[in-house]
Design a protein around this motif. Structure first.
Motif, short mmCIF file in Angstrom:
data_model
loop_
_atom_site.label_atom_id
_atom_site.label_comp_id
_atom_site.label_asym_id
_atom_site.label_seq_id
_atom_site.Cartn_x
_atom_site.Cartn_y
_atom_site.Cartn_z
N ILE A 258 16.85 25.87 71.61
CA ILE A 258 16.82 26.65 70.47
C ILE A 258 16.31 28.11 70.87
O ILE A 258 17.01 29.10 70.03
CB ILE A 258 15.72 26.16 69.40
N LEU A 261 19.54 29.77 71.70
CA LEU A 261 20.58 30.07 70.69
C LEU A 261 20.28 31.35 69.91
O LEU A 261 20.97 32.26 69.41
CB LEU A 261 20.94 28.83 69.72
N SER A 262 18.90 31.40 69.77
CA SER A 262 18.35 32.32 68.94
C SER A 262 18.37 33.76 69.92
O SER A 262 18.96 34.69 69.04
CB SER A 262 16.79 32.15 68.77
N ALA A 264 20.76 34.48 71.58
CA ALA A 264 22.35 34.67 71.68
C ALA A 264 22.63 35.02 70.19
O ALA A 264 23.99 35.34 70.04
CB ALA A 264 23.09 33.49 72.23
N VAL A 266 23.03 33.27 67.83
CA VAL A 266 24.04 32.11 67.12
C VAL A 266 23.06 31.65 66.02
O VAL A 266 23.83 31.25 65.05
CB VAL A 266 24.25 30.82 68.44
N ILE A 267 22.04 31.56 65.90
CA ILE A 267 20.96 30.96 64.89
C ILE A 267 20.18 32.19 64.54
O ILE A 267 19.65 33.03 65.65
CB ILE A 267 20.70 29.54 65.21
N ILE B 216 28.19 26.59 60.66
CA ILE B 216 27.48 25.79 61.54
C ILE B 216 27.90 24.25 61.39
O ILE B 216 27.84 23.86 59.89
CB ILE B 216 25.94 26.09 61.36
N LEU B 240 19.58 24.01 59.71
CA LEU B 240 20.27 25.06 59.96
C LEU B 240 21.10 25.76 59.19
O LEU B 240 21.96 26.75 59.47
CB LEU B 240 21.14 24.71 61.35
N LEU B 273 28.78 27.70 65.50
CA LEU B 273 28.07 26.87 66.11
C LEU B 273 28.49 25.32 65.89
O LEU B 273 28.47 24.96 64.90
CB LEU B 273 26.74 26.90 65.77
N TYR B 312 26.41 24.74 75.90
CA TYR B 312 25.11 24.04 76.30
C TYR B 312 25.16 22.58 76.11
O TYR B 312 25.61 22.07 75.33
CB TYR B 312 24.12 24.73 75.47
N LEU B 325 14.71 19.33 67.97
CA LEU B 325 15.46 20.62 67.54
C LEU B 325 15.18 20.93 66.23
O LEU B 325 15.12 22.25 66.00
CB LEU B 325 17.18 20.10 67.74
N GLU B 328 12.04 22.71 65.96
CA GLU B 328 12.14 24.03 66.46
C GLU B 328 12.67 24.97 65.82
O GLU B 328 12.36 26.17 65.49
CB GLU B 328 12.80 24.07 67.73
N LEU B 332 11.13 28.54 63.97
CA LEU B 332 12.13 29.76 64.09
C LEU B 332 12.23 30.46 62.61
O LEU B 332 12.09 31.65 62.55
CB LEU B 332 13.23 29.58 64.86
N LYS B 333 12.44 29.43 61.90
CA LYS B 333 12.95 29.92 60.41
C LYS B 333 11.77 30.21 59.70
O LYS B 333 11.88 30.97 58.47
CB LYS B 333 13.88 29.20 59.87
#
Lengths: 267, 334
Positions: A258, A261-262, A264, A266-267, B216, B240, B273, B312, B325, B328, B332-333
Motif C-alpha cells: 500500500i 502504491l501511495s 506512486a 496510484v491510490i 480501480i 479503494l 489500478l 507488483y 490490504l 491499510e 491511509l484514507k
C-alpha cells in the motif's frame, strides 16, 4: 415455426495451446466442441419448440466432414434435421465469404425443408471471436437482425427478443423472418437423452457442396473471395516488470504494498 | 467500392442523451496518427438525436471534420436506421478507412455494414498500424481466446473497417476544436426500420457494473474459492472506491454474475489500478486487462502467469492478505 440454427465446430479454447514456432494450433488432445454460443441458439430454438411442438429445427454447419460430429450432437440435443455445408472451394473463407456461403446454403436447405421463419446463430465463435457471421448472413438475406439476445419468444407474427443492451437489458420486437444471435442466457442448456443420442448416431447427414448451391458465385467463396487476409501471426509475449513484495510477515507485506502504491500516486 | 478520399473516419457512437460514448473519442487518438499516415483527413461520424455534446467532444479530440446525421429515428440505435445512414454517408464521401468502437451496437452495425459494402471488417483490434509500402491498414487482433495474435489486411475492399474495444486506446486531453461540422440531412422512413424497442428492463443499481469506466478494479478468480470468498474482494474494492471484476472461471462457476467478467469473452478494461486476486492469468483474461496502468497480482502459486504481467505481486493466501490490504487502505484514507 421452422427454425434454422447455424453452428460451428470449434476447438475448446480453454484447453488449446499454440505451437510457439509454427503459430498453429496444437490439436492433439484438444476436444472439438459445438461452439458454446451456438448451443445457446439451439437451446432457444428448443424452447420455442417446447411451446409449439410442431416447430422444426434444422441445424447447418460449414466445415470439414468431421463437423458432422458436432451436427450429431445438435441432433441429440434438440435438432430435427442437419446439413453439412462442405467443399474445398469454401476453405480459407473469411467471415464475409463464410456468411455468403451460409446464406446461399440456407436458401438451398429451404428448398428441402421449407422456408425458415428465423435463423439463429451464436453471438460469436469462441475460436475466432469475431461476432460477424450472424449479422452478415442477415444482410445477405436482407432480413432484420437482433444481436446479443438472451431469449427470444414468439409473439404472434413477430419475435420478442430480450437483448443485452450496452447498459441494460431491453426487449426488441422484430419482424419474421429474421436473424437472431445469442449470448449466454439466464438458464441452462439441456443435455441429450440416451434415446436421442442413439438416434443421432445413426442419422444420415447430407453434405451440401457448391454443386447443389445453384446460384452461388464461387468467386465470392474461399480465400480468393475473402476481402481480408491474415498477413502474419505471433504469440503474445509480456515483458516482466514484476516487483515481488515479500516482507517478514504478511502484515508487513500488505503495509509495504500500500505504501508503494501511495508513493506512486496510484491510490 | 472505390475510396474517393484518403480520409479516415471514426464512428462516434452517441448515448440517448446525445453525448458521445468514450470509445469513439478514444479512437480519434490513433485515428489522428493513421489519418496523417494515409495523407487524409480525420473525420468523426456522429449519428444521433440532439448530439451537440458529442459534436463538441469530437472536435476537442482533434477531428478535422464532424459529419453529423440527426433525427428522431436515431435517438435509439436500430440496425436498419444506422446502417442505412452509414451506407449513405460512405457512398457519398468515400472514406478509405472506418474505425468503430466494439460496443454491443458497434458490433451489431459493423458486420452488417461490411456485408452491405462488400468490404472487409476486422473485429476487436488491439493495435492499429499502417502496412509499410502499401499504406493499407494493418489490423492486429487476438484469436483463439487470445493465445495467438493475428495481423489482418484488407488490400482491395474500401473502406477498410475495424472495430476496437473500449479502453484499448486512451483519450487525449481536450484541445481547442477546429472541426468543420457537416450536417447531412438524411432520414430513414419508419417502414424501413424492422425492429422496435418495446421495453427497457431497469436493473437494480448494484447490478449495473461499470468496469470500463472504473479507475480501480479488484478482481477475483478461481482462487477466491466460492461466492462467499468474494466478500474480501468487495471489501477491498469498496475501500479503494473501485469496482469488482472477475475471471471467466469464477463466472462459469456461478460465483458472480457475467457483468463482472473481464477478458476476451467479457469486458476489456484499462484502469489505473487492477488487482487480480486468485486469478491464474489465463491468456483470455490477460487479453482483457493487460493494458491496465498498474497491475497487482495476489496468488498463492508463484508460477501463475498473472505475475508475468503484474507490476507488483504478493505470493500468499488472498483471504489473509486482502483484509490486511483493506485495513491499510482505510488507514491511509483516514
Amino acid at each position: 415455426m421452422n427454425i434454422c440454427v447455424c453452428i460451428k465446430q470449434v476447438p475448446d479454447t480453454t484447453e488449446i495451446k499454440i505451437d510457439p514456432v509454427k503459430h498453429t494450433l496444437i490439436r492433439e488432445g484438444v476436444p472439438s466442441i459445438v461452439n458454446t454460443y451456438d448451443t445457446y441458439a439451439l437451446e432457444n430454438a428448443a424452447r420455442i419448440k417446447d411451446a409449439a411442438p410442431d416447430t422444426k429445427i434444422v441445424v447447418i454447419s460449414m466445415g470439414p466432414e468431421q463437423a458432422k460430429n458436432a451436427l450429431k450432437e445438435c441432433l441429440a440435443i434438440a435438432a430435427d434435421k442437419a446439413y453439412l455445408i462442405t467443399d474445398r472451394v469454401f476453405g480459407g473463407s473469411d467471415t464475409l465469404a463464410t456468411s455468403y456461403i451460409l446464406s446461399e446454403a440456407i436458401r438451398y436447405v429451404e428448398t428441402q425443408e421449407g422456408k425458415f421463419d428465423m435463423i439463429f446463430c451464436g453471438k460469436q465463435a469462441i475460436d475466432g471471436d469475431t461476432a460477424q457471421v450472424g449479422p452478415e448472413i442477415a444482410e445477405h438475406l436482407d432480413y432484420p437482425q437482433v444481436t446479443y439476445a438472451l431469449e427470444a419468444v414468439i409473439d404472434g407474427e413477430s419475435l420478442r427478443v430480450t437483448q443485452q443492451g450496452p447498459e441494460e437489458k431491453q426487449v426488441i420486437g422484430v419482424e419474421i423472418p429474421c436473424v437472431v444471435t445469442f449470448t449466454q442466457p439466464p438458464f441452462d442448456v439441456r443435455y441429450p437423452t440416451i434415446r436421442r443420442k442413439m438416434a443421432a448416431n445413426k442419422a444420415q447427414i447430407p453434405s451440401v457442396t457448391s454443386a447443389e448451391l445453384a446460384g452461388i458465385d464461387v468467386a465470392r467463396c474461399g480465400l480468393k473471395g475473402s476481402p481480408t487476409h491474415v498477413k502474419s501471426t505471433f504469440v503474445p509475449v509480456h515483458e516482466s516488470k514484476l516487483v515481488l513484495v515479500k516482507e517478514e510477515t504478511v502484515e508487513d507485506s500488505a503495509k509495504k504494498l500500500i505504501g508503494l502504491l501511495s508513493d506512486a500516486h496510484v491510490i | 467500392m472505390e475510396a474517393k478520399t484518403k480520409d479516415l473516419w471514426v464512428f462516434v457512437e452517441t448515448k440517448e442523451d446525445g453525448s458521445a460514448r468514450n470509445v469513439g473519442l478514444e479512437l480519434l487518438n490513433p485515428g489522428r496518427r493513421l489519418a496523417d499516415g494515409q495523407g487524409g483527413r480525420l473525420a468523426a461520424v456522429i449519428i444521433g438525436n440532439k448530439a451537440d455534446a458529442a459534436v463538441k467532444a469530437a472536435g476537442e479530440q482533434g477531428a478535422d471534420q464532424v459529419i453529423l446525421v440527426e433525427g428522431e429515428e436515431y435517438a435509439h440505435y436500430t440496425t436498419d436506421a444506422y446502417v442505412n445512414a452509414m451506407e449513405h454517408l460512405i457512398t457519398k464521401y468515400g472514406p478509405t478507412t472506418l474505425l468503430i468502437g466494439a460496443t454491443s451496437y458497434g458490433r451489431d452495425m459493423g458486420p452488417r455494414l461490411s456485408a452491405r459494402l462488400k468490404s472487409g471488417l476486422t473485429a476487436d483490434c488491439t493495435s492499429l498500424d499502417l502496412e509499410a509500402g502499401t499504406g493499407n491498414m494493418a489490423w492486429t487482433r487476438p484469436a483463439f481466446g487470445g493465445n495467438l495474435m493475428a495481423t489482418i489486411i484488407c488490400p482491395d475492399g474500401r473502406p477498410q473497417i475495424g472495430t476496437v474495444r473500449p479502453g484499448v486506446f486512451k483519450k487525449q486531453a481536450p484541445m481547442e476544436s477546429h472541426a468543420e461540422v457537416i450536417r447531412e440531412d438524411y432520414h430513414v422512413p419508419a417502414g424501413k426500420i424492422r425492429t422496435r424497442l418495446l421495453e427497457v428492463i431497469h436493473e437494480a443499481a448494484e447490478a449495473v457494473v461499470d468496469l470500463e469506466g472504473a479507475d480501480i478494479i479488484v478482481s477475483g478468480g478461481r482462487g477466491v474459492g466460492g461466492p462467499e470468498g468474494f466478500g474480501v474482494v468487495k471489501e477491498l474494492a469498496e475501500a479503494l472506491g473501485g469496482v469488482v471484476g472477475s475471471s471467466r472461471a469464477a463466472v462459469d462457476a456461478g460465483w458472480i454474475p457475467y457483468a463482472h467478467q473481464v477478458g476476451q469473452t467479457g469486458k476489456t478494461v484499462a484502469p489505473k489500478l487492477y488487482i487480480a486476486c486468485g486469478i491464474s492469468g489465463a491468456i483470455q483474461h490477460l487479453a482483457g486487462m493487460s493494458g491496465s496502468d498498474c497491475i497487482i497480482a495476489i496468488n498463492k502459486d508463484e508460477e501463475a502467469p498473472i505475475f508475468e504481467v503484474a507490476n507488483y505481486g504478493i505470493v500468499g493466501n488472498l483471504h489473509e492478505i486482502l483484509p490486511l490490504l483493506t485495513a491499510e487502505v482505510k488507514k491511509l484514507k483516514a
